[in-house]
Design an enzyme around this catalytic site. Structure first.
Site, PDB file in Angstrom:
ATOM      1  CB  THR A  13      -0.913  -0.005   1.253  1.00 33.09           C
ATOM      2  OG1 THR A  13      -1.708  -1.190   1.238  1.00 33.09           O
ATOM      3  CG2 THR A  13      -1.815   1.214   1.282  1.00 33.09           C
ATOM      4  CB  ALA A  45      13.235  -5.681  -0.900  1.00 36.31           C
ATOM      5  CE  LYS A 107       1.787   1.983  11.828  1.00 36.66           C
ATOM      6  NZ  LYS A 107       0.655   2.470  11.090  1.00 36.66           N
ATOM      7  CB  VAL A 134       2.539   9.779  14.177  1.00 38.81           C
ATOM      8  CG1 VAL A 134       1.409  10.192  15.111  1.00 38.81           C
ATOM      9  CG2 VAL A 134       3.623   9.037  14.950  1.00 38.81           C
ATOM     10  CB  ILE A 138      -1.743  14.778  10.129  1.00 37.21           C
ATOM     11  CG1 ILE A 138      -3.194  14.403   9.831  1.00 37.21           C
ATOM     12  CG2 ILE A 138      -1.667  16.085  10.906  1.00 37.21           C
ATOM     13  CD1 ILE A 138      -4.032  14.159  11.086  1.00 37.21           C
ATOM     14  N   GLY A 189      -6.803  -0.523   2.377  1.00 36.17           N
ATOM     15  CA  GLY A 189      -5.372  -0.329   2.666  1.00 36.17           C
ATOM     16  C   GLY A 189      -5.121   0.414   3.962  1.00 36.17           C
ATOM     17  CD  GLU A 192      -0.401  -1.009  10.962  1.00 38.04           C
ATOM     18  OE1 GLU A 192       0.753  -1.435  10.876  1.00 38.04           O
ATOM     19  OE2 GLU A 192      -0.765   0.032  10.408  1.00 38.04           O
ATOM     20  CE  LYS A 207      -0.586   5.184  13.513  1.00 39.23           C
ATOM     21  NZ  LYS A 207      -1.921   4.881  13.005  1.00 39.23           N
ATOM     22  N   GLY A 304      -3.905   4.928   4.514  1.00 36.41           N
ATOM     23  CA  GLY A 304      -4.154   4.774   3.079  1.00 36.41           C
ATOM     24  C   GLY A 304      -2.929   5.162   2.271  1.00 36.41           C
TER      25      GLY A 304
HETATM   26  P1  NAP Z   1       1.604  -3.842   2.914  1.00 36.94           P
HETATM   27  O1  NAP Z   1       0.625  -3.315   1.951  1.00 36.94           O
HETATM   28  O2  NAP Z   1       1.340  -5.166   3.552  1.00 36.94           O
HETATM   29  O3  NAP Z   1       3.032  -3.875   2.217  1.00 36.94           O
HETATM   30  C1  NAP Z   1       4.145  -4.463   2.802  1.00 36.94           C
HETATM   31  C2  NAP Z   1       5.175  -4.665   1.732  1.00 36.94           C
HETATM   32  O4  NAP Z   1       6.354  -5.198   2.298  1.00 36.94           O
HETATM   33  C3  NAP Z   1       4.744  -5.647   0.641  1.00 36.94           C
HETATM   34  O5  NAP Z   1       5.168  -5.202  -0.619  1.00 36.94           O
HETATM   35  C4  NAP Z   1       5.466  -6.940   1.012  1.00 36.94           C
HETATM   36  O6  NAP Z   1       5.771  -7.743  -0.107  1.00 36.94           O
HETATM   37  C5  NAP Z   1       6.735  -6.385   1.611  1.00 36.94           C
HETATM   38  N1  NAP Z   1       7.297  -7.320   2.585  1.00 36.94           N
HETATM   39  C6  NAP Z   1       6.766  -7.716   3.751  1.00 36.94           C
HETATM   40  N2  NAP Z   1       7.577  -8.600   4.354  1.00 36.94           N
HETATM   41  C7  NAP Z   1       8.630  -8.772   3.542  1.00 36.94           C
HETATM   42  C8  NAP Z   1       9.791  -9.577   3.594  1.00 36.94           C
HETATM   43  N3  NAP Z   1      10.013 -10.395   4.607  1.00 36.94           N
HETATM   44  N4  NAP Z   1      10.663  -9.501   2.570  1.00 36.94           N
HETATM   45  C9  NAP Z   1      10.439  -8.680   1.518  1.00 36.94           C
HETATM   46  N5  NAP Z   1       9.348  -7.892   1.416  1.00 36.94           N
HETATM   47  C10 NAP Z   1       8.470  -7.945   2.413  1.00 36.94           C
HETATM   48  O7  NAP Z   1       1.815  -2.836   4.134  1.00 36.94           O
HETATM   49  P2  NAP Z   1       1.589  -1.249   4.123  1.00 36.94           P
HETATM   50  O8  NAP Z   1       0.191  -0.965   4.506  1.00 36.94           O
HETATM   51  O9  NAP Z   1       2.148  -0.660   2.892  1.00 36.94           O
HETATM   52  O10 NAP Z   1       2.472  -0.837   5.411  1.00 36.94           O
HETATM   53  C11 NAP Z   1       3.857  -0.744   5.327  1.00 36.94           C
HETATM   54  C12 NAP Z   1       4.377  -0.019   6.570  1.00 36.94           C
HETATM   55  O11 NAP Z   1       3.801   1.281   6.628  1.00 36.94           O
HETATM   56  C13 NAP Z   1       4.025  -0.678   7.901  1.00 36.94           C
HETATM   57  O12 NAP Z   1       5.076  -0.446   8.804  1.00 36.94           O
HETATM   58  C14 NAP Z   1       2.782   0.075   8.346  1.00 36.94           C
HETATM   59  O13 NAP Z   1       2.606   0.049   9.742  1.00 36.94           O
HETATM   60  C15 NAP Z   1       3.128   1.447   7.874  1.00 36.94           C
HETATM   61  N6  NAP Z   1       2.000   2.349   7.638  1.00 36.94           N
HETATM   62  C16 NAP Z   1       0.959   1.948   6.881  1.00 36.94           C
HETATM   63  C17 NAP Z   1      -0.083   2.831   6.632  1.00 36.94           C
HETATM   64  C18 NAP Z   1      -1.267   2.455   5.804  1.00 36.94           C
HETATM   65  O14 NAP Z   1      -2.205   3.264   5.721  1.00 36.94           O
HETATM   66  N7  NAP Z   1      -1.279   1.311   5.165  1.00 36.94           N
HETATM   67  C19 NAP Z   1      -0.044   4.126   7.178  1.00 36.94           C
HETATM   68  C20 NAP Z   1       1.059   4.492   7.958  1.00 36.94           C
HETATM   69  C21 NAP Z   1       2.077   3.605   8.171  1.00 36.94           C
HETATM   70  P3  NAP Z   1       4.590  -8.447  -0.948  1.00 36.94           P
HETATM   71  O15 NAP Z   1       3.861  -7.319  -1.589  1.00 36.94           O
HETATM   72  O16 NAP Z   1       5.298  -9.292  -1.934  1.00 36.94           O
HETATM   73  O17 NAP Z   1       3.769  -9.185   0.053  1.00 36.94           O
HETATM   74  N1  HSE Z   2      -3.332   0.906  10.421  1.00 36.14           N
HETATM   75  C1  HSE Z   2      -3.037   2.270  10.607  1.00 36.14           C
HETATM   76  C2  HSE Z   2      -4.312   3.035  10.848  1.00 36.14           C
HETATM   77  C3  HSE Z   2      -2.340   2.821   9.403  1.00 36.14           C
HETATM   78  O1  HSE Z   2      -5.379   2.515  10.533  1.00 36.14           O
HETATM   79  O2  HSE Z   2      -4.259   4.145  11.368  1.00 36.14           O
HETATM   80  C4  HSE Z   2      -1.875   4.258   9.578  1.00 36.14           C
HETATM   81  O3  HSE Z   2      -0.860   4.343  10.521  1.00 36.14           O
END
Ligand code: NAP
Ligand code: HSE
Length: 438
Positions: A13, A45, A107, A134, A138, A189, A192, A207, A304
């Site tokens: 995402t 990666a 986080k 966080v 924002i 998206g 977590e 956070k 998102g």
């Molecule tokens: P996601 O959609 O699950 O993406 C994770 C990515 O990391 C995927 O591309 C996955 O590969 C790759 N990955 C996971 N484990 C791996 C491994 N062992 N080796 C290589 N690649 C690996 O997660 P996300 O929502 O983007 O979140 C990513 C980070 O941002 C997290 O720390 C989350 O807490 C943080 N975050 C997310 C949001 C949100 O709104 N989603 C907001 C703020 C912060 P594959 O695609 O091949 O599975």
């Molecule tokens: N899973 C987290 C949330 C992503 O819903 O706030 C953003 O940090």
């Protein structure tokens, strides 16, 4: 032209969102960097090399070995968007050891291991930037760390988990089902990888740990945060709270007390009159109370792809400015280097588009409303809403109130001139712009 080469760990995402911004907005970003720096993603990666990606990239730059990215000597900066606290930690430590700065949205990692990671980064003279960790889009880290630096922060309180707020908002709708709403949040998206982090308050506690550390200048102390989630809240609780004049919100609260700090995350009944009560869906809001500024509030999408990647890219820009730009250009006074300012004109007010509230006194005769709406139509104006009532000023008149569609101001001005010249309209027409700002 300086080249800054990025290595991405994770292309889900947030990783996909980051690549999208760097593709679609690259020329504006490079303009912000003075026009002489280009950014390129050269290594990515992922876990599953066969998965279809939201953004098309050359397969040759993909790997399933994250350490290959951080050990790639051509990678200048590592952007960690994998999540987790084991492999991600090893990768970030290795990147730092290799003299590379890191941007992360993780986080959990910052809250649980940030003390040691910042120590290591300081020793190696590199930076870890984590604005996206966080409250999604924002820029709360920047606001707290820089914008409010002249204050002693008394407390921070807010809605800091988008998934949880989305669930609580959707649960207000009749027949909403917790599991289904959570599934939608995952599809959008927001959630977590393990959504119990969202619904049991762990993500919000991560956070809050970070916010409290920056607000009060204390070490990151995740294990000290009292944490309660929203999984026990029922639709009935939400309904009762509503009847009593409250919304149930999942809040993170960090307070400066006389003999320490209190850090807690739990569902809270918030009076409907309070701004935080009106923060719905995936939106987050953080209130910060400083001793001089008083209460301030920061609002925006908390999760998102686009919002989170917006914060990731801002960090990338910050680090490039700090590491690759001469001192004078690090934060240009106007945000862009002076030689990058655009010469596009500022449009006159007659060129703006808006909806309008029009109020007039019209003769209370047959056909007047038809004449009025025909005149508006001649000026390309549709009526979205019309209200008519007897005029309190003249018994022969009706007060007519109209809300128009979005139209050009010059068209409204011309229509008003025509209307005011009509026998059926008495006096001047009151015009107020309608601002939805959504
Ligand atoms: P996601 O959609 O699950 O993406 C994770 C990515 O990391 C995927 O591309 C996955 O590969 C790759 N990955 C996971 N484990 C791996 C491994 N062992 N080796 C290589 N690649 C690996 O997660 P996300 O929502 O983007 O979140 C990513 C980070 O941002 C997290 O720390 C989350 O807490 C943080 N975050 C997310 C949001 C949100 O709104 N989603 C907001 C703020 C912060 P594959 O695609 O091949 O599975
Ligand atoms: N899973 C987290 C949330 C992503 O819903 O706030 C953003 O940090």
């Amino acid at each position: 032209m300086k080249q800054v080469k990025l290595g991405l760990l994770g292309f889900g995402t947030v990783g996909g969102g980051t690549a999208t911004i760097l593709k679609n907005t690259l020329s504006e970003i490079e303009r912000r960097l003075g026009g002489d720096v280009s950014i390129q993603i050269i290594h990515i990666a992922v876990r599953d090399l066969n998965r279809k990606r939201a953004v098309e990239v050359d397969g040759a730059i993909m790997t399933d070995q994250p350490l290959d990215v951080v050990n790639n000597p051509d990678v200048d900066m590592v952007v960690e968007l994998m999540g987790g606290t084991t492999l991600a930690k090893t990768c970030i430590e290795t990147a730092i050891e290799n003299g590379k700065s890191v941007v992360t949205a993780n986080k959990a990692l910052i809250a649980e291991h940030g003390n040691e990671l910042f120590e290591l980064a300081a020793q190696k003279g590199v930076s870890i930037a984590y604005e996206a960790a966080v409250a999604g889009g924002i820029p709360i880290i920047k606001a707290l760390r820089e914008g409010l630096a002249g204050n002693q922060i008394e407390w921070v309180a807010g809605i800091i988990n988008g998934t949880g707020n989305y669930i609580l908002t959707e649960m207000k709708k009749p027949g909403a089902d917790f599991a289904k709403v959570l599934k939608t949040a995952q599809e959008l998206g927001y959630a977590e990888a393990d959504p119990t982090f969202d619904v049991e308050g762990i993500d919000a506690a991560h956070k809050l740990t970070i916010l409290a550390s920056i607000a009060f200048g204390i070490e990151l102390q995740f294990e000290r945060v009292y944490t309660e989630g929203i999984s026990q809240i029922t639709a009935e609780d939400i309904r009762f709270a509503d009847q009593l004049g409250y919304e149930i919100k999942h809040l993170g609260i960090a307070n400066r007390a006389e003999d320490g700090f209190s850090l807690r995350v739990h569902p809270t009944l918030v009076p409907k009159s309070v701004l935080l009560a009106q923060v719905n869906g995936v939106m987050n809001a953080v209130m910060v109370n400083g001793d001089h500024v008083g209460p301030t509030m920061y609002y925006g999408p908390g999760a998102g792809a686009g919002p989170t990647a917006s914060a990731v890219v801002a960090d990338i820009i910050d680090l490039i400015r700090a590491e690759h730009q001469p001192q004078a250009d690090r934060v240009p006074g106007l945000g862009f280097a002076l030689n990058q300012l655009e010469s596009a004109p500022v449009l006159p007010i007659s060129e703006i588009n808006s909806a309008y509230y029009l109020r007039c006194f019209a003769k209370d005769n047959a056909g007047v409303l038809a004449e009025l709406s025909a005149t508006l139509a001649e000026h390309h104006i549709n009526i979205e809403l019309l209200h008519q009532e007897p005029s309190s000023q003249n018994p022969d008149d009706a007060t007519v109130v109209i809300i128009t569609n979005q139209v050009k101001e010059s068209d409204v001005d011309q229509a008003i001139q025509t209307l005011e010249a009509m026998d059926a309209i008495d006096g001047k027409i009151m015009r107020i712009r309608v601002g939805a700002l959504d």
